[in-house]
Write an enzyme that holds these catalytic residues in place. Structure first.
Site, mmCIF file in Angstrom:
data_model
loop_
_atom_site.group_PDB
_atom_site.id
_atom_site.type_symbol
_atom_site.label_atom_id
_atom_site.label_comp_id
_atom_site.label_asym_id
_atom_site.label_seq_id
_atom_site.Cartn_x
_atom_site.Cartn_y
_atom_site.Cartn_z
ATOM 1 N N GLU A 174 0.926 -1.299 -0.064
ATOM 2 C CA GLU A 174 -0.077 -0.165 0.013
ATOM 3 C C GLU A 174 0.815 1.285 0.023
ATOM 4 O O GLU A 174 1.020 1.984 1.193
ATOM 5 C CB GLU A 174 -1.045 -0.054 1.175
ATOM 6 C CG GLU A 174 -1.989 -1.136 1.099
ATOM 7 C CD GLU A 174 -2.788 -1.154 2.025
ATOM 8 O OE1 GLU A 174 -2.822 -0.649 3.431
ATOM 9 O OE2 GLU A 174 -4.055 -1.847 2.082
ATOM 10 N N GLU A 368 -5.502 -8.512 -1.227
ATOM 11 C CA GLU A 368 -6.245 -8.397 0.095
ATOM 12 C C GLU A 368 -7.495 -8.091 -0.130
ATOM 13 O O GLU A 368 -7.930 -7.245 -1.033
ATOM 14 C CB GLU A 368 -5.533 -7.221 0.841
ATOM 15 C CG GLU A 368 -4.406 -7.347 1.594
ATOM 16 C CD GLU A 368 -3.660 -6.171 2.438
ATOM 17 O OE1 GLU A 368 -4.784 -5.679 3.044
ATOM 18 O OE2 GLU A 368 -2.555 -6.065 2.392
HETATM 19 C C1 BGP Z 1 -4.368 -3.109 4.850
HETATM 20 C C2 BGP Z 1 -3.207 -3.599 5.284
HETATM 21 C C3 BGP Z 1 -3.262 -4.580 5.734
HETATM 22 C C4 BGP Z 1 -4.228 -5.345 6.960
HETATM 23 C C5 BGP Z 1 -5.636 -4.638 6.257
HETATM 24 C C6 BGP Z 1 -6.888 -4.859 7.058
HETATM 25 O O1 BGP Z 1 -4.555 -1.763 4.886
HETATM 26 O O2 BGP Z 1 -2.293 -3.766 4.301
HETATM 27 O O3 BGP Z 1 -1.857 -4.751 6.724
HETATM 28 O O4 BGP Z 1 -4.331 -5.352 8.089
HETATM 29 O O5 BGP Z 1 -5.589 -3.314 5.515
HETATM 30 O O6 BGP Z 1 -6.765 -3.911 8.126
HETATM 31 P P1 BGP Z 1 -7.062 -3.906 9.571
HETATM 32 O O7 BGP Z 1 -6.134 -5.053 9.797
HETATM 33 O O8 BGP Z 1 -7.033 -2.670 10.219
HETATM 34 O O9 BGP Z 1 -8.605 -4.409 9.777
#
Ligand code: BGP
Length: 471
Positions: A174, A368
């Site tokens: 990201e 993701e």
């Molecule tokens: C993205 C990141 C991840 C992950 C995901 C979910 O932005 O790349 O590392 O954690 O979001 O977010 P969260 O864990 O805050 O629910």
């Protein structure tokens, strides 16, 4: 098998993890501290430099020691690919050490061998939210060009060591996070009121673009049969209404995100970026060779995270707002929200895939996607997570429609296939996994792993190459 409805042959089904959110073992075997290690409440919380309090990333789910058992569970689901990151601080504890740490290098070699033993292809993110803290202290993070050399050297160390094991790479997780969370994204300690804030952020981002491009070049040289991609946090921004002011405001917001992948995929700053910088008085300093580095080293594919969409209004006052992944926005009256307030929008994924493919004409990878929810373990150690199944199913049906629209999609790695620490809040109660981990926010629990209902659902999905979505 009904070929029309199954996913393309060789589609890479799997899951995605980040070292800082799953490994734990934050200070052993020579590992240095990373920026994640000083964030007790995740990236949206305060930076703390003392050892007081509880730091969930320090222990996480102990994937560092339990990876063999966890990988066996991924293999049982039939994973073809596991996206995971390497902790920079296990390889170069301070980022600028003269020698790489052999214990760290050997650890990942063992992890990759374990994956390959199960026919799971590793996809490695070189840096996922955990740059060395020492580089923040010594150089002020990515504001210093010196970071380019250090990152490229680290990347080369990885390419050389893992050239026979790893054929899929991502340079930065990201990469656009730097403009919203500059400490996590770029090791930048900035005051909200700092007048130079955007200047520093975008200059630092420029250093990351150059570093990413040079790493792409090294990867192509050292591992000619590898593919290396960029990774963008992508949220489609919809105009709140058809008022042209809303349309333009949403468009601009969208361009601000795409500015990052534009540079990595197209090899130059877009017109939008140049006029945006001019309007804001941002002046990016280029060194000799930067232009050529960007132009000559475009990524092979574009990957992104997708969780939700946002509505955007030119006049947000008085309108209901929602939280979100990195960014929130105005509440979209047509969408439901998750337990954590993120707006659920499977069709937005089809829209995203089409839009990114039209723009870049490069293969895409969803690296993701998933539902962060509160799960309940019953007395028989079962978790009936039908809500997760329905989220994933809806998103995958839309992904398949995008493939039928003509998008080249290489694979899908759902976020957090085993429960891990939330990056935004540092919580453990926000769970994404197909595998439940018995640990709570007070760190009470056995760390035992239990298969959720979604585990069996995903397994069937992979074994039918997507066909079971339609039953
Ligand atoms: C993205 C990141 C991840 C992950 C995901 C979910 O932005 O790349 O590392 O954690 O979001 O977010 P969260 O864990 O805050 O629910």
């Amino acid at each position: 098998m009904n070929k029309e409805r199954s996913f393309p042959e060789g589609f890479l089904w799997g899951g995605a993890l980040a070292a800082n959110q799953c490994e734990g073992a934050y200070n052993i075997d020579g590992k240095g501290l990373s920026v994640a290690d000083v964030l007790p409440n995740g990236i949206t919380g305060k930076i703390m430099s003392s050892d007081e309090g509880h730091y969930p990333f320090h222990d996480a789910i102990d994937f560092y020691h339990r990876y063999k058992d966890d990988i066996a569970l991924f293999a049982e689901m039939g994973f073809k690919c596991l996206r995971l990151s390497i902790a920079w601080t296990r390889i170069y504890p301070n980022g600028d050490d003269t020698q790489a740490n052999e214990i760290g290098l050997k650890h990942y070699e063992d992890v990759f061998n374990e994956l390959l033993k199960h026919n799971i292809q590793p996809m490695v993110t070189i840096c996922h939210y955990d740059m060395p803290l020492a580089l923040v202290k010594k150089y002020g993070g990515w504001r210093d060009r010196k970071l380019i050399d250090l990152y490229v050297r680290y990347s080369k160390t990885l390419f050389e060591r893992y050239k026979d094991q790893v054929k899929l790479w991502l340079t930065f997780n990201e990469i656009n996070i730097i403009s919203h969370f500059p400490f996590t994204g770029g090791g930048l300690l900035l005051d909200e009121s700092d007048e130079n804030r955007e200047q520093i952020i975008y200059q630092s981002a420029h250093h990351q673009f150059v570093a990413s491009a040079l790493a792409v070049g090294e990867c192509h040289k050292i591992i000619p049969d590898a593919k290396i991609g960029c990774m963008l946090a992508f949220i489609p921004f919809y105009p709140y209404s058809c008022d042209p002011d809303d349309v333009l405001a949403a468009y601009e917001q969208q361009q601000e995100q795409l500015l990052f992948s534009d540079i990595q995929a197209l090899g130059e700053y877009s017109n939008f970026a140049q006029s945006y910088f001019a309007k804001k008085g941002i002046n990016i300093e280029f060194s000799a060779g930067d232009d050529a580095a960007l132009k000559d080293n475009k990524v092979d594919f574009v990957s992104f995270s997708y969780y939700m969409s946002c509505a955007y209004s030119a006049n947000p006052e008085g309108k209901e707002t929602t939280d979100g992944n990195i960014l929130g926005g105005v509440k979209n009256p047509y969408l439901e929200t998750s337990d954590f307030g993120w707006q659920l929008d499977p069709k937005g994924l089809r829209y995203t895939l089409n839009m990114l493919y039209d723009r870049y004409k490069k293969p895409l990878f969803i690296v993701e996607n998933g539902l962060g929810a509160i799960d309940t373990l019953n007395e028989n150690h079962q978790i009936h997570d039908d809500y997760r199944i329905s989220y994933l199913k809806d998103h995958l049906i839309e992904s398949k429609k995008a493939i039928d629209d003509g998008v080249e999609l290489l694979g899908y790695t759902s976020w957090g296939p085993i429960d891990i620490v939330s990056s935004s809040t540092g919580q453990l109660k926000k769970r994404y996994g197909f595998i439940y981990v018995d640990i709570n926010d007070e760190r009470v629990g056995t760390l035992n792993r239990y298969k959720k209902k979604s585990f069996y659902w995903y397994k069937e999905l992979i074994s039918t190459n997507g066909l079971s979505l339609y039953k």
